[in-house]
Design a protein around this motif. Structure first.
Motif, PDB file in Angstrom:
ATOM      1  N   GLN A 102      17.212   0.162   7.038  1.00  0.00           N
ATOM      2  CA  GLN A 102      16.715  -1.150   6.709  1.00  0.00           C
ATOM      3  C   GLN A 102      16.656  -2.096   8.021  1.00  0.00           C
ATOM      4  OE1 GLN A 102      19.036  -2.075   3.295  1.00  0.00           O
ATOM      5  NE2 GLN A 102      18.054  -0.290   1.947  1.00  0.00           N
ATOM      6  N   TRP A 103      17.706  -2.020   8.641  1.00  0.00           N
ATOM      7  CA  TRP A 103      17.719  -2.829   9.723  1.00  0.00           C
ATOM      8  C   TRP A 103      16.673  -2.951  10.862  1.00  0.00           C
ATOM      9  CZ3 TRP A 103      18.828  -1.902  14.933  1.00  0.00           C
ATOM     10  CH2 TRP A 103      19.138  -2.887  15.952  1.00  0.00           C
ATOM     11  N   PHE A 104      16.195  -1.372  10.808  1.00  0.00           N
ATOM     12  CA  PHE A 104      15.278  -1.306  12.041  1.00  0.00           C
ATOM     13  C   PHE A 104      13.904  -1.948  11.792  1.00  0.00           C
ATOM     14  CE2 PHE A 104      17.757   2.450  13.683  1.00  0.00           C
ATOM     15  CZ  PHE A 104      17.284   2.521  14.884  1.00  0.00           C
ATOM     16  N   GLU A 105      13.490  -1.969  10.473  1.00  0.00           N
ATOM     17  CA  GLU A 105      12.150  -2.520  10.213  1.00  0.00           C
ATOM     18  C   GLU A 105      12.323  -2.988   8.907  1.00  0.00           C
ATOM     19  OE1 GLU A 105       9.674  -3.276  12.144  1.00  0.00           O
ATOM     20  OE2 GLU A 105       9.897  -1.967  13.707  1.00  0.00           O
ATOM     21  N   PRO A 106      12.923  -4.415   8.529  1.00  0.00           N
ATOM     22  CA  PRO A 106      13.216  -5.038   7.363  1.00  0.00           C
ATOM     23  C   PRO A 106      12.097  -5.178   6.563  1.00  0.00           C
ATOM     24  CG  PRO A 106      14.200  -6.206   9.154  1.00  0.00           C
ATOM     25  CD  PRO A 106      13.403  -5.227   9.855  1.00  0.00           C
ATOM     26  N   ASP A 107      10.706  -5.410   7.042  1.00  0.00           N
ATOM     27  CA  ASP A 107       9.628  -5.572   6.293  1.00  0.00           C
ATOM     28  C   ASP A 107       8.501  -4.396   6.067  1.00  0.00           C
ATOM     29  OD1 ASP A 107      10.107  -8.551   6.353  1.00  0.00           O
ATOM     30  OD2 ASP A 107       9.463  -8.814   8.535  1.00  0.00           O
ATOM     31  N   SER A 108       9.058  -3.216   6.694  1.00  0.00           N
ATOM     32  CA  SER A 108       8.506  -1.927   6.446  1.00  0.00           C
ATOM     33  C   SER A 108       9.166  -0.859   6.014  1.00  0.00           C
ATOM     34  CB  SER A 108       7.536  -1.636   7.788  1.00  0.00           C
ATOM     35  OG  SER A 108       8.324  -1.236   8.759  1.00  0.00           O
ATOM     36  N   ILE A 109       9.942  -0.460   6.897  1.00  0.00           N
ATOM     37  CA  ILE A 109      10.783   0.867   6.278  1.00  0.00           C
ATOM     38  C   ILE A 109      11.939   0.129   5.504  1.00  0.00           C
ATOM     39  CG2 ILE A 109      12.564   2.383   7.556  1.00  0.00           C
ATOM     40  CD1 ILE A 109      11.235   2.814   9.785  1.00  0.00           C
ATOM     41  N   GLY A 110      12.374  -0.766   5.572  1.00  0.00           N
ATOM     42  CA  GLY A 110      13.350  -1.421   4.727  1.00  0.00           C
ATOM     43  C   GLY A 110      12.685  -2.063   3.380  1.00  0.00           C
ATOM     44  N   ALA A 111      11.425  -2.081   3.373  1.00  0.00           N
ATOM     45  CA  ALA A 111      10.817  -2.582   2.117  1.00  0.00           C
ATOM     46  C   ALA A 111      10.062  -1.831   1.162  1.00  0.00           C
ATOM     47  CB  ALA A 111       9.832  -3.618   2.619  1.00  0.00           C
ATOM     48  N   PRO A 112      10.046  -1.873   0.192  1.00  0.00           N
ATOM     49  CA  PRO A 112       9.166  -1.180  -0.844  1.00  0.00           C
ATOM     50  C   PRO A 112       7.840  -0.480  -0.405  1.00  0.00           C
ATOM     51  CG  PRO A 112      10.280  -2.922  -2.307  1.00  0.00           C
ATOM     52  CD  PRO A 112      10.292  -3.363  -0.743  1.00  0.00           C
ATOM     53  N   ILE A 113       7.344  -1.328   0.274  1.00  0.00           N
ATOM     54  CA  ILE A 113       5.727  -0.902   0.651  1.00  0.00           C
ATOM     55  C   ILE A 113       6.163   0.240   1.754  1.00  0.00           C
ATOM     56  CG2 ILE A 113       5.942  -2.401   2.803  1.00  0.00           C
ATOM     57  CD1 ILE A 113       2.968  -2.982   2.440  1.00  0.00           C
ATOM     58  N   GLY A 114       7.175   0.468   2.383  1.00  0.00           N
ATOM     59  CA  GLY A 114       7.446   1.366   3.569  1.00  0.00           C
ATOM     60  C   GLY A 114       6.996   1.378   4.780  1.00  0.00           C
ATOM     61  N   GLY A 115       7.092   2.112   5.692  1.00  0.00           N
ATOM     62  CA  GLY A 115       6.821   2.216   7.068  1.00  0.00           C
ATOM     63  C   GLY A 115       6.989   3.372   7.736  1.00  0.00           C
ATOM     64  N   SER A 116       6.290   3.637   8.793  1.00  0.00           N
ATOM     65  CA  SER A 116       6.368   4.930   9.478  1.00  0.00           C
ATOM     66  C   SER A 116       7.834   4.669  10.673  1.00  0.00           C
ATOM     67  CB  SER A 116       5.436   4.964  10.513  1.00  0.00           C
ATOM     68  OG  SER A 116       5.263   6.151  11.390  1.00  0.00           O
ATOM     69  N   ILE A 117       8.335   5.925  10.779  1.00  0.00           N
ATOM     70  CA  ILE A 117       9.282   5.909  11.814  1.00  0.00           C
ATOM     71  C   ILE A 117       8.802   5.951  13.079  1.00  0.00           C
ATOM     72  CG2 ILE A 117      10.792   6.821  10.160  1.00  0.00           C
ATOM     73  CD1 ILE A 117      10.527   9.645  11.403  1.00  0.00           C
ATOM     74  N   PHE A 118       7.667   6.183  13.502  1.00  0.00           N
ATOM     75  CA  PHE A 118       7.091   6.467  14.673  1.00  0.00           C
ATOM     76  C   PHE A 118       6.402   5.001  15.118  1.00  0.00           C
ATOM     77  CE2 PHE A 118       6.456  10.490  12.831  1.00  0.00           C
ATOM     78  CZ  PHE A 118       7.343  11.414  13.438  1.00  0.00           C
ATOM     79  N   ASP A 119       6.880   4.329  16.218  1.00  0.00           N
ATOM     80  CA  ASP A 119       6.353   3.158  16.538  1.00  0.00           C
ATOM     81  C   ASP A 119       5.270   3.375  17.950  1.00  0.00           C
ATOM     82  OD1 ASP A 119       5.842   0.722  17.981  1.00  0.00           O
ATOM     83  OD2 ASP A 119       8.181   0.088  17.888  1.00  0.00           O
ATOM     84  N   PRO A 120       4.104   3.326  17.532  1.00  0.00           N
ATOM     85  CA  PRO A 120       3.199   3.432  18.675  1.00  0.00           C
ATOM     86  C   PRO A 120       3.129   2.855  19.813  1.00  0.00           C
ATOM     87  CG  PRO A 120       1.950   2.424  16.803  1.00  0.00           C
ATOM     88  CD  PRO A 120       3.425   2.720  16.421  1.00  0.00           C
ATOM     89  N   SER A 121       3.729   1.791  19.902  1.00  0.00           N
ATOM     90  CA  SER A 121       3.778   0.729  21.015  1.00  0.00           C
ATOM     91  C   SER A 121       4.853   1.196  22.115  1.00  0.00           C
ATOM     92  CB  SER A 121       4.299  -0.698  20.597  1.00  0.00           C
ATOM     93  OG  SER A 121       5.841  -0.757  19.937  1.00  0.00           O
ATOM     94  N   LEU A 122       5.883   2.218  21.548  1.00  0.00           N
ATOM     95  CA  LEU A 122       6.742   2.715  22.466  1.00  0.00           C
ATOM     96  C   LEU A 122       6.328   4.005  23.321  1.00  0.00           C
ATOM     97  CD1 LEU A 122       9.867   2.809  20.245  1.00  0.00           C
ATOM     98  CD2 LEU A 122       9.232   1.140  22.086  1.00  0.00           C
TER      99      LEU A 122
END
Length: 402
Positions: A180-200
């Motif tokens: 949850q610390w990595f991305e509190p507003d996406s991975i750490g939120a119910p909405i979810g988020g990708s583990i792949f960061d395209p900016s890197l």
């Protein structure tokens, strides 16, 4: 098949009686018929109704309590229900009845089956609700289970299991907090988020995704271990079961030096019996050993895909099914290597191979789960989460120092 979350109803007294109870009842009756000789046709006739009731429970019950952070409780519920359906199919396939293993509690009750209704119900309960059907004859057990556990008193077992359960619960919370610390507003939120960061850049992107995947895999391992440990405490303390009925669920899977060792012996075997009976054994007879092996992993992939769909947010079939399918492919690659090199996969190179293969395909699997909010929840209520309490204490110390 997708499960529409808008059609689900909360788990309450009414839905438990009208939706959950029929699934459990038909499943239990199927287990009861499975241990009684001469009931093959009856339990096969009951099978369609059992499967229908189980499917209905998965489709219409919401066990999250209406909390979006706990939506993936429906995934766990779905996996349990699908396990029940596969067990029922496995019992239906058998041409005889399920027999108790000599020396087990079920085996001791066997003498009373013809005269005691209590013995019949106890054995049916043991078969239906036992985690691994350990007291029953079936496909070969993992070698670590056959080694036997040292005798221990109930008091010693309960003290050890309770302490270990609390420790695992705290560790699980820290692993979940890490994701949850990595991305509190996406991975750490119910909405979810990708583990792949395209900016890197490519290397950093996959290094990051692999680290998150390790955290998630660790949380799955620790959470499963936690639930098992607390169930074992309940079984021994309340149901007065023997500690020998609760052998270790895992056997240090991080030490695996081959995929065959990881999935064949060190990972949990909650699904082992029915995967062999329903998929591996029939396909082996039809098309050979490797086909049977792939079939068992494919069945596991299907079940995990359906489990994710039970959340009501769809799934990524290629990523979820593909992970388990490629584990089977990897085991076949190991067999080919053993034939060519005249030695099995083992040692440091075996560990590197196993870790790399799991991580390679695990990235997609974890992404499919986290993109649907699987990392948002916690096994511990927010006010008493160990990770947040420790963080608050650190902030307090920092504020005191400054």
């Amino acid at each position: 098949m997708d499960f529409d979350s808008s059609t689900k109803v909360p788990l309450d007294a009414s839905s438990a009686f009208t939706i959950l109870l029929p699934a459990i009842a038909t499943y239990f009756v199927t287990a009861l018929l499975a241990i009684l000789p001469g009931k093959v046709l009856i339990r096969r006739a009951l099978l369609p109704l059992t499967l229908l009731c189980i499917l209905r429970a998965v489709m219409y019950l919401d066990v999250s309590g209406g909390d979006p952070k706990k939506a993936h409780a429906n995934q766990a519920f779905g996996l349990v229900m699908f396990m029940m359906s596969m067990r029922s199919i496995g019992w239906g396939i058998l041409s005889g009845h399920v027999k108790a293993s000599p020396g087990s509690e079920a085996g001791l009750n066997k003498r009373e089956l013809s005269t005691s209704r209590r013995a019949v119900l106890l054995n049916a309960s043991d078969l239906a609700f036992g985690f691994r059907e350990l007291g029953w004859q079936g496909p070969s057990k993992p070698k670590t289970l056959l080694q036997g556990q040292p005798a221990q008193s109930q008091t010693h077992f309960l003290r050890k299991a309770t302490f270990s359960g609390v420790l695992h619960l705290a560790l699980c919370d820290f692993l979940q907090f890490g994701m949850q610390w990595f991305e509190p507003d996406s991975i750490g939120a119910p909405i979810g988020g990708s583990i792949f960061d395209p900016s890197l850049p490519c290397f950093k992107r996959y290094l990051r995704s692999t680290f998150i995947s390790i955290l998630f895999g660790g949380s799955i391992y620790v959470a499963t271990q936690t639930v098992y440990l607390f169930f074992s405490v309940f079984g021994v303390a309340i149901l007065r079961q023997s500690p020998n009925q609760w052998p270790p669920l895992f056997h240090s899977p991080w030490c695996s030096a081959s995929l065959r060792e990881l999935w064949g012996d060190r990972w949990h075997h909650l699904n082992r019996n029915y995967m062999i009976i329903v998929a591996a054994r029939p396909l082996k007879r039809i098309a050979g050993e490797w086909c049977g092996l792939i079939g068992a992993f494919a069945l596991s992939g299907l079940l995990h895909d359906l489990g994710l769909r039970a959340v009501g947010r769809g799934s990524d079939f290629v990523a979820v099914f593909g992970f388990f399918f490629m584990m089977g492919v990897g085991v076949i690659v190991e067999s080919l290597w053993a034939r060519w090199a005249n030695k099995s996969v083992s040692g440091v190179y075996g560990w590197l191979w196993t870790s790399g293969w799991v991580a390679l395909w695990g990235n997609g699997l974890v992404n499919a789960w986290l993109i649907r909010g699987a990392a948002a929840g916690s096994m511990v209520p927010d006010p008493v989460r160990p990770s947040k309490l420790v963080l608050s204490f650190i902030y307090y110390l920092a504020g005191t120092v400054t």
